[in-house]
Write a protein that holds these residues in place. Sequence first.
Motif, short mmCIF file in Angstrom:
data_model
loop_
_atom_site.label_atom_id
_atom_site.label_comp_id
_atom_site.label_asym_id
_atom_site.label_seq_id
_atom_site.Cartn_x
_atom_site.Cartn_y
_atom_site.Cartn_z
N VAL A 276 -76.38 -15.14 -38.56
CA VAL A 276 -76.09 -16.14 -40.07
C VAL A 276 -77.56 -14.86 -40.53
CG1 VAL A 276 -76.99 -18.16 -40.76
CG2 VAL A 276 -75.96 -18.47 -38.36
N TYR A 277 -77.22 -14.05 -41.79
CA TYR A 277 -78.41 -14.29 -42.53
C TYR A 277 -77.82 -14.21 -43.76
CZ TYR A 277 -73.91 -11.57 -43.59
OH TYR A 277 -72.47 -10.84 -43.66
N HIS A 278 -78.69 -13.22 -44.27
CA HIS A 278 -78.66 -13.54 -46.36
C HIS A 278 -78.20 -12.22 -46.68
CE1 HIS A 278 -83.75 -12.82 -46.79
NE2 HIS A 278 -82.72 -11.42 -47.03
N ARG A 279 -78.10 -12.28 -47.16
CA ARG A 279 -77.23 -10.84 -48.76
C ARG A 279 -77.39 -11.28 -50.00
NH1 ARG A 279 -71.34 -10.83 -46.67
NH2 ARG A 279 -70.09 -12.12 -48.21
N ARG A 280 -76.74 -10.15 -50.72
CA ARG A 280 -77.33 -10.39 -52.38
C ARG A 280 -75.85 -10.07 -52.69
NH1 ARG A 280 -82.32 -10.35 -53.77
NH2 ARG A 280 -83.51 -9.37 -52.58
N PRO A 281 -75.00 -10.79 -53.30
CA PRO A 281 -74.19 -11.13 -54.42
C PRO A 281 -74.03 -8.82 -55.18
CG PRO A 281 -74.94 -12.53 -55.27
CD PRO A 281 -76.26 -12.11 -54.59
N ILE A 282 -72.80 -8.71 -54.96
CA ILE A 282 -73.37 -7.18 -55.45
C ILE A 282 -73.46 -7.05 -57.12
CG2 ILE A 282 -71.13 -5.52 -56.33
CD1 ILE A 282 -69.27 -5.75 -53.82
N GLY A 283 -74.29 -7.03 -57.39
CA GLY A 283 -74.81 -6.17 -58.89
C GLY A 283 -75.91 -7.23 -59.11
N ASP A 284 -75.65 -7.74 -58.70
CA ASP A 284 -77.17 -8.88 -59.00
C ASP A 284 -79.05 -8.58 -57.94
OD1 ASP A 284 -79.03 -10.90 -58.96
OD2 ASP A 284 -77.26 -12.65 -58.50
N THR A 285 -79.46 -8.14 -59.31
CA THR A 285 -80.40 -7.24 -58.67
C THR A 285 -81.93 -8.95 -58.46
OG1 THR A 285 -81.28 -6.26 -60.49
CG2 THR A 285 -80.34 -4.99 -59.03
N ALA A 286 -81.51 -9.44 -59.59
CA ALA A 286 -82.77 -10.55 -58.82
C ALA A 286 -83.51 -10.86 -57.43
CB ALA A 286 -82.42 -11.63 -59.98
N ALA A 287 -84.69 -10.68 -57.62
CA ALA A 287 -85.55 -10.48 -56.01
C ALA A 287 -84.96 -11.97 -55.42
CB ALA A 287 -86.78 -10.90 -57.05
N ASN A 288 -84.60 -13.46 -56.28
CA ASN A 288 -84.19 -14.36 -55.24
C ASN A 288 -83.19 -14.77 -54.66
OD1 ASN A 288 -87.63 -14.87 -54.67
ND2 ASN A 288 -87.85 -15.37 -56.66
N HIS A 289 -82.39 -13.20 -55.63
CA HIS A 289 -81.16 -14.00 -56.27
C HIS A 289 -80.80 -13.74 -54.28
CE1 HIS A 289 -80.15 -14.62 -60.21
NE2 HIS A 289 -80.86 -15.72 -59.63
N ARG A 290 -80.24 -14.82 -53.17
CA ARG A 290 -80.29 -14.37 -51.62
C ARG A 290 -79.29 -15.51 -51.56
NH1 ARG A 290 -85.44 -13.11 -49.63
NH2 ARG A 290 -86.13 -14.97 -50.71
N VAL A 291 -77.86 -15.23 -50.38
CA VAL A 291 -77.32 -16.37 -50.04
C VAL A 291 -77.00 -16.07 -48.30
CG1 VAL A 291 -75.94 -16.71 -52.43
CG2 VAL A 291 -74.89 -14.81 -50.63
N VAL A 292 -76.56 -16.97 -48.16
CA VAL A 292 -76.48 -17.94 -46.71
C VAL A 292 -75.07 -17.10 -46.57
CG1 VAL A 292 -76.71 -18.76 -44.50
CG2 VAL A 292 -78.65 -18.79 -46.11
N SER A 293 -74.84 -15.73 -45.06
CA SER A 293 -72.90 -15.75 -44.53
C SER A 293 -73.31 -15.76 -42.79
CB SER A 293 -73.52 -14.82 -45.20
OG SER A 293 -73.04 -14.46 -46.57
N ILE A 294 -72.08 -15.75 -42.33
CA ILE A 294 -72.36 -16.05 -41.31
C ILE A 294 -70.94 -15.27 -40.86
CG2 ILE A 294 -71.67 -16.64 -39.01
CD1 ILE A 294 -72.52 -19.95 -40.37
#
Length: 321
Positions: A276-294
């Motif tokens: 279970v980890y976080h990652r960033r949507p492609i092309g989104d460089t905003a520092a706090n734009h992170r989402v949780v994935s499994i």
Amino acid sequence: MRFTSKAIVSASLAVASIMAHAGNPVFPGWYADPEAQIFEHQYWIYPTTSERYADQTYFDAFSSPDLVHWTRHAHVLDAAHVAWAKKAMWAPALVAKDGKFYFFFGANDIQNDKDLGGIGVAVADRPQGPYRDLLGKPLIGAFHNGAQPIDQFVFKDSDGAYYIIYGGWGHANIARLKDDFSGIANLPDGSQFKEITPQNYVEGPCMFKRNGKYYLMWSEGGWTGPDYSVAYAMADSPLGPFERIGKILQQDPAIATGAGHHSVFHVEKDDTWYIVYHRRPIGDTAANHRVVSIDRMAFDARGHILPVKITNEGVTAHPLP
């Protein structure tokens, strides 16, 4: 054998649930640093609320019976219930002990020993809280061995001992917790904080034990960049030494970037592992734009962790017994 229409519908729904994919990210919203736990026959994820430091003053939690359908539990811990926490609350670590649930967290992003903050602990009667500060002060409120007191992970060894592994600024410490989590106990050599920093360590440690071996995992690279990733080491003791084996989680520019700061689910009934980890949507460089994935995590015959393939589909449903 004759089946009623009700039975057919029920069976169809069960099959649909089993075949369903969670999809990544697994729930909406900007979240990071997910802590994964199994409590009361439910999967639980406790992430950092990915906001500006000044606004990052509460935690939500998410529960699921099957890894696919998630329920949000809002504000399970709030700075309003931790008098000394003012900003930058992040990277939860959860354990269940003696009918209570303990929530370890970092707060205030302290820069030196004069600042108030560090690693705290809160307690609740239920996994969804509400959690309240246990000590009225930080559990670890100073730098030891150069490690900023953040990014804590709590590991229960097979002998019942609880250890806290933590550290930013490129240093990882391990310490044994007192049985009531009120403070730090002595290690066998009489010390309290032992540095176990492996090569390339940056932050975000995670520990588990499998087939008699201790696995230390951590994040490498910069948390705001695409090179954020996860590597690991193995040892015969939770105190190490830990020699880096390799990287097992990293970006796929076709799917997502900045894949890191993770934890794991282990379903003991069939020895299934998930990262279970976080990652960033492609092309989104905003520092706090992170989402949780499994995604799935697996091992080879030597016990080494295989490289994880990050996906958009996520994992299939895996109901708990």
